[in-house]
Design a protein around this motif. Structure first.
Motif, PDB file in Angstrom:
ATOM      1  N   SER A   1     -10.067  67.391   9.080  1.00  0.00           N
ATOM      2  CA  SER A   1     -10.991  68.511   9.220  1.00  0.00           C
ATOM      3  C   SER A   1     -12.409  67.999   9.387  1.00  0.00           C
TER       4      SER A   1
ATOM      5  N   TRP B   1     -12.350  58.923   6.919  1.00  0.00           N
ATOM      6  CA  TRP B   1     -11.894  60.313   7.013  1.00  0.00           C
ATOM      7  C   TRP B   1     -10.745  60.561   6.063  1.00  0.00           C
TER       8      TRP B   1
ATOM      9  N   GLU C   1     -16.406  75.036  11.601  1.00  0.00           N
ATOM     10  CA  GLU C   1     -15.422  74.179  10.940  1.00  0.00           C
ATOM     11  C   GLU C   1     -14.096  74.248  11.689  1.00  0.00           C
TER      12      GLU C   1
ATOM     13  N   SER D   1      -9.955  72.056  12.207  1.00  0.00           N
ATOM     14  CA  SER D   1      -8.974  71.076  11.744  1.00  0.00           C
ATOM     15  C   SER D   1      -8.113  70.669  12.923  1.00  0.00           C
TER      16      SER D   1
ATOM     17  N   ASP E   1     -14.425  65.398   7.141  1.00  0.00           N
ATOM     18  CA  ASP E   1     -14.143  65.383   5.710  1.00  0.00           C
ATOM     19  C   ASP E   1     -13.882  63.940   5.298  1.00  0.00           C
TER      20      ASP E   1
END
Length: 76
Positions: free
Chosen positions: A70, A57, A9, A11, A48
């Motif tokens: 993210s 998004w 993950e 960002s 996301d």
């Protein structure tokens, strides 16, 4: 880019106020793709986004009001 080395993950903070949305997304896409290719060997990313609309998004904001996008690398 905000991510631990090899993290699935990540960002990306967009530090360019007033830039059109599509330009911001291209920047975010570049950094996300580079991260995922480097650590997972794939450019596939799950951003996301609202359920049922992966192209929309969703950004959160930093304390300074900068957008943060993210995503999660989808490995091999």
């Amino acid at each position: 880019m905000i991510a631990d080395r090899g993290a699935e993950e990540f960002s990306v903070v967009v530090e360019a106020p007033g830039v059109p949305l599509e330009a911001s997304r291209e920047t975010v896409r570049f950094y996300g793709t580079r991260h995922c290719l480097r650590y997972f060997g794939s450019s596939r990313i799950a951003w996301d986004a609202p359920a049922g609309n992966p192209a929309a998004w969703t950004a959160t904001a930093t304390e300074a009001g900068l957008p943060v996008y993210s995503g999660r690398c989808i490995g091999r």
